[in-house]
Write an enzyme that holds these catalytic residues in place. Structure first.
Site, PDB file in Angstrom:
ATOM      1  CG  LEU A  23       8.401   3.410  -5.307  1.00 52.45           C
ATOM      2  CD1 LEU A  23       8.703   1.947  -5.010  1.00 52.45           C
ATOM      3  CD2 LEU A  23       9.689   4.178  -5.535  1.00 52.45           C
ATOM      4  CB  THR A  74      -3.049   9.438  -4.508  1.00 46.60           C
ATOM      5  OG1 THR A  74      -3.052   8.521  -3.408  1.00 46.60           O
ATOM      6  CG2 THR A  74      -2.096  10.575  -4.224  1.00 46.60           C
ATOM      7  CE  LYS A  78      -6.786   7.101  -4.665  1.00 46.97           C
ATOM      8  NZ  LYS A  78      -6.504   5.690  -4.354  1.00 46.97           N
ATOM      9  CG  ASP A 114      -7.011   3.006  -6.684  1.00 48.39           C
ATOM     10  OD1 ASP A 114      -5.831   2.788  -7.008  1.00 48.39           O
ATOM     11  OD2 ASP A 114      -7.392   4.076  -6.165  1.00 48.39           O
ATOM     12  N   GLY A 138     -11.921   2.074   6.726  1.00 47.90           N
ATOM     13  CA  GLY A 138     -11.845   3.206   5.810  1.00 47.90           C
ATOM     14  C   GLY A 138     -12.883   3.143   4.712  1.00 47.90           C
ATOM     15  N   GLY A 140     -13.243   5.932   2.420  1.00 52.77           N
ATOM     16  CA  GLY A 140     -12.961   7.043   1.518  1.00 52.77           C
ATOM     17  C   GLY A 140     -12.841   6.582   0.072  1.00 52.77           C
ATOM     18  N   GLY A 141     -12.121   7.368  -0.740  1.00 53.69           N
ATOM     19  CA  GLY A 141     -11.995   7.040  -2.159  1.00 53.69           C
ATOM     20  C   GLY A 141     -11.339   5.704  -2.411  1.00 53.69           C
ATOM     21  CE1 TYR A 233       4.693   3.130  -3.655  1.00 59.80           C
ATOM     22  CE2 TYR A 233       2.301   3.303  -3.776  1.00 59.80           C
ATOM     23  CZ  TYR A 233       3.548   3.710  -4.183  1.00 59.80           C
ATOM     24  OH  TYR A 233       3.670   4.713  -5.108  1.00 59.80           O
TER      25      TYR A 233
END
Length: 287
Positions: A23, A74, A78, A114, A138, A140-141, A233
């Site tokens: 979105l 994304t 990242k 972020d 997690g 990661g980025g 999301y």
């Protein structure tokens, strides 16, 4: 003043995989129209375009040549995009992950919105919940940004779980270097022993997305007294949050992070301050 292409258009793109349900373009373009800007936001989905990960550099060059003002980044790029940039803003350098690239004057500058986006989402969506001991899934980025946000929010201990233990340990060392937070990186086999003592759990992996259905942990490990946050999301309610809410946990969907990171990115791209409430209403109308 906003900086656009030769025709005055502020042209933006999102780089990632499996991003068709995002979105972010809708939020950006609606706010651009509201502010009277010529604002265009494109999805650059590597899956849909049949691109390999090593095409990232070429895509970045093409975006610059076409006059893009900036790019959001994304999963899974990242961290992979960092060597392709000219410089990093201080927060992005500290986090070691980039979700926003500002293009202009021949330079490519990496930013991270972020971290602030997740922290603001917690403040607005959960309020004054206990945050002293959090388990994060997690490293990661996105996980790097979330871990730094948790420190900013006052977490005193963060247990970071990742199948790549080396990555989890590296992130834990980086977090400990900030405000003295106790952090450790652990393999998934240690989850049972640390989650029992935690007051909050955050999923910072892609597991739960439409492309990667399921849950990143066994929901049976959760306790009613805990709060549970997800950075995903789409879908709007992940299986993890659905199961957590059924147990009586307070839950935080990833929509808030998506909104607030977009708010800051919009300003970086356009030079104009957006209205967070308006962008939130746009998100809610399409969620």
């Amino acid at each position: 003043m906003p900086v656009g292409g030769a025709d005055g258009t502020v042209r933006i793109g999102l780089l990632g995989r499996g991003i068709g349900s995002s979105l972010t373009p809708i939020m950006h373009e609606a706010e651009g129209r509201r502010l009277g800007l010529a604002y265009r936001y494109d999805l650059i989905d590597f899956d849909r375009l049949g691109l390999d990960d090593f095409d990232l550099g070429a895509v970045l060059e093409t975006a610059r040549d076409l006059g893009y003002r900036g790019l959001n980044v994304t999963y899974p790029f990242k961290q992979a995009i960092i060597p392709l940039l000219d410089s990093l803003a201080p927060e992005a350098a500290a986090i070691g992950a980039v979700n926003t690239v500002v293009l202009g004057n021949g330079t490519r500058v990496g930013q991270n919105t972020d971290c602030w986006g997740f922290a603001q989402s917690v403040r607005k969506g959960l309020g004054a919940v206990p945050i002293d001991h959090v388990v994060q899934i997690g490293a990661g980025g996105a996980g790097a940004a979330v871990a730094h946000a948790l420190v900013q929010l006052g977490a005193r201990r963060i247990d970071i779980i990742d199948a790549d233990v080396g990555k989890a340990e590296a992130l834990a060392r980086k977090v400990e270097d900030t405000r003295g937070t106790l952090a450790q990186g652990l393999a998934p086999s240690h989850l049972d022993e640390v989650i029992e003592r935690a007051v909050g759990v955050v999923n910072a992996t892609p597991v739960g997305m439409e492309k990667y259905p399921g849950t990143p942990i066994d929901p049976g490990l959760l306790r009613r007294r805990q709060w549970v946050a997800d950075i995903i999301y789409f879908p709007r309610e992940t299986e993890l949050l659905r199961r957590a809410q059924a147990l009586g946990c307070r839950v935080l969907p990833g929509g808030g992070m998506a909104i607030y990171q977009a708010v800051r990115a919009f300003h970086l791209f356009s030079g104009v301050e957006p209205d967070a409430a308006e962008m939130g209403r746009t998100f809610a109308a399409h969620a």
